[in-house]
Scaffold this motif. Sequence first.
Motif, PDB file in Angstrom:
ATOM      1  N   ALA A  67      -1.990  14.535  46.472  1.00 25.68           N
ATOM      2  CA  ALA A  67      -2.934  13.917  47.353  1.00 25.68           C
ATOM      3  C   ALA A  67      -3.816  13.226  46.715  1.00 25.68           C
ATOM      4  O   ALA A  67      -4.385  11.794  47.219  1.00 25.68           O
ATOM      5  CB  ALA A  67      -3.516  14.876  48.402  1.00 25.68           C
ATOM      6  N   VAL A  68      -4.418  13.456  45.633  1.00 24.71           N
ATOM      7  CA  VAL A  68      -5.382  12.635  44.806  1.00 24.71           C
ATOM      8  C   VAL A  68      -5.067  10.983  44.605  1.00 24.71           C
ATOM      9  O   VAL A  68      -5.953  10.317  44.935  1.00 24.71           O
ATOM     10  CB  VAL A  68      -6.101  13.553  43.757  1.00 24.71           C
ATOM     11  N   PRO A  69      -3.955  11.061  43.987  1.00 19.69           N
ATOM     12  CA  PRO A  69      -3.483   9.408  43.751  1.00 19.69           C
ATOM     13  C   PRO A  69      -3.785   8.784  45.067  1.00 19.69           C
ATOM     14  O   PRO A  69      -3.924   7.447  44.997  1.00 19.69           O
ATOM     15  CB  PRO A  69      -2.178   9.581  43.262  1.00 19.69           C
ATOM     16  N   ALA A  70      -3.281   9.433  46.226  1.00 18.05           N
ATOM     17  CA  ALA A  70      -3.248   8.606  47.329  1.00 18.05           C
ATOM     18  C   ALA A  70      -4.455   8.201  47.873  1.00 18.05           C
ATOM     19  O   ALA A  70      -4.948   7.057  48.255  1.00 18.05           O
ATOM     20  CB  ALA A  70      -2.332   9.415  48.419  1.00 18.05           C
ATOM     21  N   LEU A  71      -5.391   9.160  47.796  1.00 14.75           N
ATOM     22  CA  LEU A  71      -6.748   9.046  48.020  1.00 14.75           C
ATOM     23  C   LEU A  71      -7.708   7.953  47.070  1.00 14.75           C
ATOM     24  O   LEU A  71      -8.306   7.276  47.786  1.00 14.75           O
ATOM     25  CB  LEU A  71      -7.513  10.516  48.038  1.00 14.75           C
ATOM     26  N   MET A  72      -7.448   8.024  45.977  1.00 11.90           N
ATOM     27  CA  MET A  72      -7.855   7.305  44.943  1.00 11.90           C
ATOM     28  C   MET A  72      -7.333   5.734  44.959  1.00 11.90           C
ATOM     29  O   MET A  72      -7.950   4.680  44.312  1.00 11.90           O
ATOM     30  CB  MET A  72      -7.670   7.726  43.523  1.00 11.90           C
ATOM     31  N   THR A  73      -6.159   5.501  45.874  1.00  8.75           N
ATOM     32  CA  THR A  73      -5.586   4.183  46.068  1.00  8.75           C
ATOM     33  C   THR A  73      -5.830   3.763  47.516  1.00  8.75           C
ATOM     34  O   THR A  73      -5.055   2.734  47.813  1.00  8.75           O
ATOM     35  CB  THR A  73      -4.320   4.028  45.433  1.00  8.75           C
ATOM     36  N   LEU A  75      -8.164  18.295  39.460  1.00  8.30           N
ATOM     37  CA  LEU A  75      -8.511  18.947  40.856  1.00  8.30           C
ATOM     38  C   LEU A  75      -7.514  19.973  40.951  1.00  8.30           C
ATOM     39  O   LEU A  75      -7.667  21.284  41.796  1.00  8.30           O
ATOM     40  CB  LEU A  75      -8.536  18.024  41.990  1.00  8.30           C
ATOM     41  N   GLY A  76      -6.026  19.819  40.605  1.00 10.49           N
ATOM     42  CA  GLY A  76      -5.038  20.934  40.771  1.00 10.49           C
ATOM     43  C   GLY A  76      -5.320  22.149  39.860  1.00 10.49           C
ATOM     44  O   GLY A  76      -5.072  23.008  40.593  1.00 10.49           O
ATOM     45  N   GLY A  77      -5.683  21.704  38.734  1.00  7.41           N
ATOM     46  CA  GLY A  77      -6.346  22.755  37.722  1.00  7.41           C
ATOM     47  C   GLY A  77      -7.332  23.936  38.644  1.00  7.41           C
ATOM     48  O   GLY A  77      -7.146  25.100  38.246  1.00  7.41           O
ATOM     49  N   LEU A  78      -8.405  22.898  39.211  1.00  9.66           N
ATOM     50  CA  LEU A  78      -9.469  23.693  39.791  1.00  9.66           C
ATOM     51  C   LEU A  78      -8.727  24.826  40.769  1.00  9.66           C
ATOM     52  O   LEU A  78      -9.286  25.927  40.782  1.00  9.66           O
ATOM     53  CB  LEU A  78     -10.300  22.783  40.386  1.00  9.66           C
ATOM     54  N   PHE A  79      -8.050  24.156  41.586  1.00 13.88           N
ATOM     55  CA  PHE A  79      -7.398  24.933  42.779  1.00 13.88           C
ATOM     56  C   PHE A  79      -6.471  26.129  42.268  1.00 13.88           C
ATOM     57  O   PHE A  79      -6.850  27.333  42.556  1.00 13.88           O
ATOM     58  CB  PHE A  79      -6.539  24.219  43.648  1.00 13.88           C
ATOM     59  N   LEU A  80      -5.888  26.136  40.893  1.00 11.42           N
ATOM     60  CA  LEU A  80      -5.173  27.247  40.340  1.00 11.42           C
ATOM     61  C   LEU A  80      -6.250  28.132  39.939  1.00 11.42           C
ATOM     62  O   LEU A  80      -6.110  29.226  39.939  1.00 11.42           O
ATOM     63  CB  LEU A  80      -4.421  26.524  39.248  1.00 11.42           C
ATOM     64  N   LEU A  81      -7.305  27.538  39.397  1.00 14.63           N
ATOM     65  CA  LEU A  81      -8.489  28.352  38.737  1.00 14.63           C
ATOM     66  C   LEU A  81      -8.974  29.416  39.949  1.00 14.63           C
ATOM     67  O   LEU A  81      -9.289  30.700  39.235  1.00 14.63           O
ATOM     68  CB  LEU A  81      -9.514  27.610  38.273  1.00 14.63           C
ATOM     69  N   PHE A  82      -9.107  28.892  40.827  1.00 11.30           N
ATOM     70  CA  PHE A  82      -9.720  29.839  42.261  1.00 11.30           C
ATOM     71  C   PHE A  82      -8.394  30.261  42.710  1.00 11.30           C
ATOM     72  O   PHE A  82      -8.813  30.966  43.992  1.00 11.30           O
ATOM     73  CB  PHE A  82     -10.363  28.831  43.192  1.00 11.30           C
ATOM     74  N   GLY A  83      -7.473  30.434  42.305  1.00  9.16           N
ATOM     75  CA  GLY A  83      -6.250  31.283  42.859  1.00  9.16           C
ATOM     76  C   GLY A  83      -5.534  30.952  44.027  1.00  9.16           C
ATOM     77  O   GLY A  83      -4.757  31.559  44.903  1.00  9.16           O
ATOM     78  N   VAL A 140       0.150  20.251  46.053  1.00  5.55           N
ATOM     79  CA  VAL A 140      -0.335  19.577  47.311  1.00  5.55           C
ATOM     80  C   VAL A 140      -1.365  18.733  46.788  1.00  5.55           C
ATOM     81  O   VAL A 140      -1.510  17.219  47.228  1.00  5.55           O
ATOM     82  CB  VAL A 140      -0.500  20.288  48.597  1.00  5.55           C
ATOM     83  N   VAL A 141      -2.464  19.226  46.404  1.00  4.58           N
ATOM     84  CA  VAL A 141      -3.685  18.486  46.126  1.00  4.58           C
ATOM     85  C   VAL A 141      -3.621  17.595  45.003  1.00  4.58           C
ATOM     86  O   VAL A 141      -4.235  16.544  45.170  1.00  4.58           O
ATOM     87  CB  VAL A 141      -4.819  19.738  45.672  1.00  4.58           C
ATOM     88  N   THR A 142      -2.790  17.875  44.014  1.00  2.00           N
ATOM     89  CA  THR A 142      -2.474  17.104  43.024  1.00  2.00           C
ATOM     90  C   THR A 142      -1.734  15.727  43.480  1.00  2.00           C
ATOM     91  O   THR A 142      -2.056  14.596  43.132  1.00  2.00           O
ATOM     92  CB  THR A 142      -1.800  17.665  41.874  1.00  2.00           C
TER      93      THR A 142
END
Length: 268
Positions: A81-87, A61-69, A77-79
């Motif tokens: 946040a994901v572990p917190a959401l997934m736990t 997801l972090g790489g996807l955000f980078l891809l979209f600039g 921040v997104v990277t």
Amino acid sequence: MRNLQRRALPYPARMDGLRFAFGTLTVLPARITRWDRDAARAGMLWAPLAGLVVGLFSAALGGLFLLFGSGPLLAAVVTAAVPALMTRGLHLDGLADTADGLGSAKPAEDALRIMKQSDIGPFGVIVLLFVLLAQVAALYRLYEESWAYGTVAAALAATVARLALTHASRHGVPAARPEGLGAMVAATVPVRSAALVTGGVLVLCAGAGALFSPYDAIRHVLAAAAGLGAATLLLRRCVRRFGGVTGDVFGAVEETAGTVALVALTLG
């Protein structure tokens, strides 16, 4: 022959362990089929794999955000946040509760009661703030270097964080309470098994670092070792302070290992 049969987990036990690991450590749809100490032992041995999956999700997801600039800061921040959401935020909650218990300066029984309360005290808020800031700052620095560094770092940190749970479950580490997840998994993992899993994770870290350079292979192993070392120090402190481990202590150990590993990757 009997000893060999005991060491080798049969296929059903391995699957029960996988379900236990993913069912307790992630929000992924893994139905726990057994809730006993044998399943807990297998689950804690599979914990680094659950961490790797969480890390790959966050890195993707972090790489996807980078891809979209979005830039490295928002990707970081997104990277984080994901572990917190997934736990479901359970590990961060455990970190905050453990900080409140350690900071209370009260006897073990009172400290455990503070940790069991639903609210978060000042120590918990402060620790959460600085841990999340450290994670975002480290990921920002690594994404700024290159998207590949940030991606590998996210996967490594999540894997090492769950490896710390394997060590926290090893023989000789007692439970502080007779009930709860901490009591279920405490002292279930043989020391030798924990060492073998650790060796496999460190080889994986070295291989990931070697994608960049031989120096990075060493640096990634050292970062993983730093995360495990910090988690071990915290674990020892909690065992002395509370008389053993709890589910909250597991969360604190996990977050400490992952955060220190990320910060260590930014050094040098």
